[in-house]
Design an enzyme around this catalytic site. Structure first.
Site, PDB file in Angstrom:
ATOM      1  N   CYS A   6       0.854  -1.200   0.000  1.00  0.00           N
ATOM      2  CA  CYS A   6       0.000   0.000   0.000  1.00  0.00           C
ATOM      3  C   CYS A   6       0.883   1.241   0.000  1.00  0.00           C
ATOM      4  O   CYS A   6       0.596   2.219  -0.714  1.00  0.00           O
ATOM      5  CB  CYS A   6      -0.915   0.018   1.224  1.00  0.00           C
ATOM      6  SG  CYS A   6      -2.356  -1.054   1.100  1.00  0.00           S
ATOM      7  N   ASP A  29      10.685  -6.548  -8.363  1.00  0.00           N
ATOM      8  CA  ASP A  29      10.930  -7.184  -7.067  1.00  0.00           C
ATOM      9  C   ASP A  29      12.314  -6.787  -6.564  1.00  0.00           C
ATOM     10  O   ASP A  29      13.265  -6.702  -7.336  1.00  0.00           O
ATOM     11  CB  ASP A  29      10.834  -8.709  -7.208  1.00  0.00           C
ATOM     12  CG  ASP A  29      10.687  -9.398  -5.867  1.00  0.00           C
ATOM     13  OD1 ASP A  29       9.622  -9.985  -5.618  1.00  0.00           O
ATOM     14  OD2 ASP A  29      11.628  -9.349  -5.044  1.00  0.00           O
ATOM     15  N   ASN A  87       1.617 -16.646  -4.378  1.00  0.00           N
ATOM     16  CA  ASN A  87       1.781 -17.389  -3.128  1.00  0.00           C
ATOM     17  C   ASN A  87       0.653 -16.955  -2.199  1.00  0.00           C
ATOM     18  O   ASN A  87       0.475 -15.754  -1.970  1.00  0.00           O
ATOM     19  CB  ASN A  87       3.138 -17.069  -2.497  1.00  0.00           C
ATOM     20  CG  ASN A  87       4.302 -17.486  -3.389  1.00  0.00           C
ATOM     21  OD1 ASN A  87       4.245 -18.528  -4.023  1.00  0.00           O
ATOM     22  ND2 ASN A  87       5.339 -16.676  -3.434  1.00  0.00           N
ATOM     23  N   GLY A  93       3.545 -19.811   1.215  1.00  0.00           N
ATOM     24  CA  GLY A  93       4.800 -19.064   1.271  1.00  0.00           C
ATOM     25  C   GLY A  93       4.656 -17.570   1.071  1.00  0.00           C
ATOM     26  O   GLY A  93       5.634 -16.882   0.762  1.00  0.00           O
ATOM     27  N   THR A  95       4.687 -13.837   1.911  1.00  0.00           N
ATOM     28  CA  THR A  95       5.384 -13.062   2.952  1.00  0.00           C
ATOM     29  C   THR A  95       4.869 -11.632   3.055  1.00  0.00           C
ATOM     30  O   THR A  95       4.986 -11.015   4.104  1.00  0.00           O
ATOM     31  CB  THR A  95       6.908 -13.038   2.705  1.00  0.00           C
ATOM     32  OG1 THR A  95       7.162 -12.463   1.427  1.00  0.00           O
ATOM     33  CG2 THR A  95       7.496 -14.439   2.780  1.00  0.00           C
ATOM     34  N   HIS A  98      -0.408  -8.492   1.003  1.00  0.00           N
ATOM     35  CA  HIS A  98      -1.168  -7.632   0.077  1.00  0.00           C
ATOM     36  C   HIS A  98      -1.087  -8.399  -1.233  1.00  0.00           C
ATOM     37  O   HIS A  98       0.025  -8.597  -1.754  1.00  0.00           O
ATOM     38  CB  HIS A  98      -0.503  -6.249  -0.002  1.00  0.00           C
ATOM     39  CG  HIS A  98      -1.137  -5.289  -0.970  1.00  0.00           C
ATOM     40  ND1 HIS A  98      -1.474  -3.992  -0.644  1.00  0.00           N
ATOM     41  CD2 HIS A  98      -1.464  -5.424  -2.288  1.00  0.00           C
ATOM     42  CE1 HIS A  98      -1.983  -3.370  -1.701  1.00  0.00           C
ATOM     43  NE2 HIS A  98      -1.985  -4.225  -2.714  1.00  0.00           N
ATOM     44  N   HIS A 100      -0.573 -10.140  -4.614  1.00  0.00           N
ATOM     45  CA  HIS A 100       0.297  -9.774  -5.738  1.00  0.00           C
ATOM     46  C   HIS A 100       0.651 -11.023  -6.526  1.00  0.00           C
ATOM     47  O   HIS A 100       0.567 -12.136  -6.010  1.00  0.00           O
ATOM     48  CB  HIS A 100       1.580  -9.081  -5.241  1.00  0.00           C
ATOM     49  CG  HIS A 100       2.357  -9.917  -4.269  1.00  0.00           C
ATOM     50  ND1 HIS A 100       2.026  -9.989  -2.939  1.00  0.00           N
ATOM     51  CD2 HIS A 100       3.419 -10.729  -4.446  1.00  0.00           C
ATOM     52  CE1 HIS A 100       2.865 -10.805  -2.323  1.00  0.00           C
ATOM     53  NE2 HIS A 100       3.716 -11.283  -3.223  1.00  0.00           N
TER      54      HIS A 100
END
Ligand code: AMP
Ligand code: ZN
Length: 114
Positions: A6, A29, A87, A93, A95, A98, A100
């Protein structure tokens, strides 16, 4: 605690944005696992894909995500193919909570889970 994606969507913290529109943000990433590794996320917060699926505007948001995938694929030259990964929750998995999608490519991906 504030959600990091966010904050990226709101430009409160920096990121390498590849493409965005009113609904979706696509950025590199921080720890790429391939020559191209872009995260595609709705600007609106949903915790995960199940949260998105059950939202009233879930279908509309998924449609915006699909359009963004198409644009980013073209922008990053992934016509030969790519892998799209979501994921979900602890066992998947995830992490960052939010929703994606990881768009990964720029090389032939040989590892296959299935
Ligand atoms: P996941 O494990 O599927 O939830 O994916 C979270 C991804 O977010 C990981 O691949 C991280 O490297 C990436 N990530 C975390 N923080 C940032 C950030 N500030 N900018 C870009 N990518 C990030
Ligand atoms: Zn969020």
């Amino acid at each position: 605690m504030a959600c990091i994606f966010c904050m990226i969507a709101n430009k409160e913290i920096p990121s390498s944005v590849i493409y965005e529109n009113d609904d979706v943000i696509c950025f590199k990433d921080l720890k790429p696992v391939a020559p191209v590794h872009i995260l595609i996320a709705p600007k609106k917060h949903y915790d995960d894909i199940l949260d998105l699926a059950s939202a009233e505007d879930g279908a509309e948001t998924m449609s915006a995500i699909m359009s963004a995938i198409s644009v980013v694929t073209e922008l990053t030259g992934l016509e030969e193919g790519f892998r799209l990964i979501n994921n979900c929750r602890e066992f998947g998995g995830q992490t960052v909570m939010h929703v994606h999608f990881h768009l990964i490519g720029g090389m032939k991906i040989s590892e296959k889970l299935l």
